[in-house]
Enzyme design. Sequence first.
Site, PDB file in Angstrom:
ATOM      1  N   THR A  30       0.795  -1.220   0.000  1.00  0.00           N
ATOM      2  CA  THR A  30       0.000   0.000   0.000  1.00  0.00           C
ATOM      3  C   THR A  30       0.821   1.260   0.000  1.00  0.00           C
ATOM      4  OG1 THR A  30      -1.625  -1.156   1.259  1.00  0.00           O
ATOM      5  CG2 THR A  30      -1.577   1.184   1.590  1.00  0.00           C
ATOM      6  N   ASP A  81      -4.153   4.609  -1.291  1.00  0.00           N
ATOM      7  CA  ASP A  81      -4.419   4.116  -2.642  1.00  0.00           C
ATOM      8  C   ASP A  81      -5.475   3.023  -2.528  1.00  0.00           C
ATOM      9  OD1 ASP A  81      -2.638   1.252  -3.449  1.00  0.00           O
ATOM     10  OD2 ASP A  81      -2.555   2.162  -1.457  1.00  0.00           O
ATOM     11  N   ARG A 133      -5.273  -0.313  -4.190  1.00  0.00           N
ATOM     12  CA  ARG A 133      -4.910  -1.601  -4.791  1.00  0.00           C
ATOM     13  C   ARG A 133      -4.600  -2.612  -3.699  1.00  0.00           C
ATOM     14  NH1 ARG A 133      -0.064  -1.973  -9.080  1.00  0.00           N
ATOM     15  NH2 ARG A 133      -1.672  -1.142 -10.433  1.00  0.00           N
ATOM     16  N   LYS A 142      -9.193   1.371   1.978  1.00  0.00           N
ATOM     17  CA  LYS A 142      -8.173   1.200   3.005  1.00  0.00           C
ATOM     18  C   LYS A 142      -8.330   2.188   4.145  1.00  0.00           C
ATOM     19  CE  LYS A 142      -4.995  -0.524  -0.378  1.00  0.00           C
ATOM     20  NZ  LYS A 142      -3.651  -0.557  -0.916  1.00  0.00           N
ATOM     21  N   GLY A 170      -0.508  -3.608   5.193  1.00  0.00           N
ATOM     22  CA  GLY A 170      -0.104  -4.910   5.712  1.00  0.00           C
ATOM     23  C   GLY A 170      -1.068  -5.971   5.230  1.00  0.00           C
ATOM     24  N   SER A 192       4.254  -0.083   1.356  1.00  0.00           N
ATOM     25  CA  SER A 192       5.365  -0.271   0.422  1.00  0.00           C
ATOM     26  C   SER A 192       5.663   1.004  -0.353  1.00  0.00           C
ATOM     27  CB  SER A 192       5.054  -1.415  -0.539  1.00  0.00           C
ATOM     28  OG  SER A 192       3.825  -1.170  -1.183  1.00  0.00           O
ATOM     29  N   ASP A 242       5.386   2.720  -7.134  1.00  0.00           N
ATOM     30  CA  ASP A 242       5.460   1.490  -6.364  1.00  0.00           C
ATOM     31  C   ASP A 242       4.535   0.454  -6.997  1.00  0.00           C
ATOM     32  OD1 ASP A 242       3.956   0.365  -3.340  1.00  0.00           O
ATOM     33  OD2 ASP A 242       5.838  -0.345  -4.219  1.00  0.00           O
ATOM     34  N   SER A 263       1.241  -0.496  -5.062  1.00  0.00           N
ATOM     35  CA  SER A 263       0.159   0.486  -4.925  1.00  0.00           C
ATOM     36  C   SER A 263      -0.330   0.859  -6.302  1.00  0.00           C
ATOM     37  CB  SER A 263       0.657   1.754  -4.237  1.00  0.00           C
ATOM     38  OG  SER A 263       1.392   1.444  -3.105  1.00  0.00           O
TER      39      SER A 263
END
Lengths: 235, 273
Positions: B39, B55, B57, B71, B85, B167, B204, B207
């Site tokens: 994330t 985000d 995803r 999220k 996580g 991430s 990233d 994400s």
Amino acid sequence: MGDSQYSFSLTTFSPSGKLVQIEHALMAVGSGQTSLGIKATNGVVVATEKKLPSILVDETSVQKIQLMTPNIGVVYSGMGPDSRVLVRKSRKQAQQYFRLYKEIIPVTQLVRETATVMQEFTQSGGVRPFGVSLLIAGYDDNGPQLYQVDPSGSYFSWKASAMGKNVSNAKTFLEKRYTEDMELEDAIHTAILTLKEGFEGQISGKNIEIGIIGTDRQFRVLSSSEIDDYLAEVE
Amino acid sequence: MGRMTELPTKGGFSFDLCTRNDMLLKNGLQMPPFRKTGTTIVGLVFQDGVVLGADTRATEGPIVADKNCEKIHFMAPNIYCCGAGTAADTEAVTDMVSSQLQLHRYATGRESRVVTALTLLKSHLFSYQGHVSAALVLGGFDVTGPHLHTVYPHGSTDTLPFATMGSGSLAAMSVFESKYREGLTREEGIELVAEAICAGIFNDLGSGSNVDVCVITEGKTEYLRNYQLPNPRTYISSKGYTFVKGQTEVLSTKITSIQPKVEAVEGGDAMEE
């Protein structure tokens, strides 16, 4: 009383088939302050006397009508501390229901769970029945609902009901005044008039409590100034 | 037959299956991967409150499991929490603490405080010794003002004016470090958060998709779901695909006629009524 030999042990039936402790619990309810509830077409109102033991008690710190969920409220007659325990357990059960089903608990389910708790205390060792009767008022997908739960754990749905000291006068008054097509505002006025019937002393926003729930499904307790406004309308 | 004696239920994580798992791994079992949210989540404090961003995803290894997941989780009307996580862990822990906060609100008759949510979360995560893989950005506005905290899976917390997790946190933090200042306005705060999340989305792998934003100020919370959609899905044809007859090459044909195995007889006796 011929049943007196069986009256001390909760878990023993008397020869006449009664659990005398539950009868005694109902007596405790009957000597508690009057409370009542009325179901209208578009909501429910519950009301109770709030007589404090002395004028020195800070009345703003006492609230008899409590919320169990945003759309379900409860009022009691009888022993206040017992009602606190039940309200706390019911709140937790409502949360657990939501966590499990991701659905707001329906009124009937919460009533059933509360009644189950009350019944458990009539069939366990070392405990006594709760000395309260509860009037549970809620609004969910099945519309406005009003339930009464007794110390034995039995529950009934009512259009209008009363409990406590003045129960017989209050119920007679309600039977005369209740109509099927009553709306919430009329119900509030009727509730105030019913309380006024058996009220000793001067009725005001400080010595009665009123809780309402309408189509917005948000249960709320009226402030004492709001109650004073309704009292002025009724006079 | 005797009844099975019931053991008293113990609290906390049950490590009973760990030896079994070790044995299975030694015997060559491939552990199924957890669905991680991989994330970018961020939060910052501006002059009137906090802004949270995330985000959308959710990944399962190299595969995108959910292109538009949520999220930013509800904790209280004035407190929201972003989770990075393992998706199941963040969902479960935020639901549980949200429920506890509601009960606390009934008991106290007051609005929930951010530090209450923080303490409930960190105590729970610490007692599970990092096995609950939830990294959270918790933000809200209570009677003591705006607050922003980060919570790590092992139970440690930070209190910060701006924070990033997941991430994509490095990509997002680079945006914050260069552009954050105290006393941002609401519009500037939302802009900066969206920019930080976009940095995570584009730089990233873990994400992607859209930007969710949540603005919490005194007495008001705005949950801006899909505030930005920088990755629209473009379809070749909105009508779908058409397949012309003869497009598929027929390699061989075999026709088997169905032989009736049961003879249906007309008439006969009626069933007893």
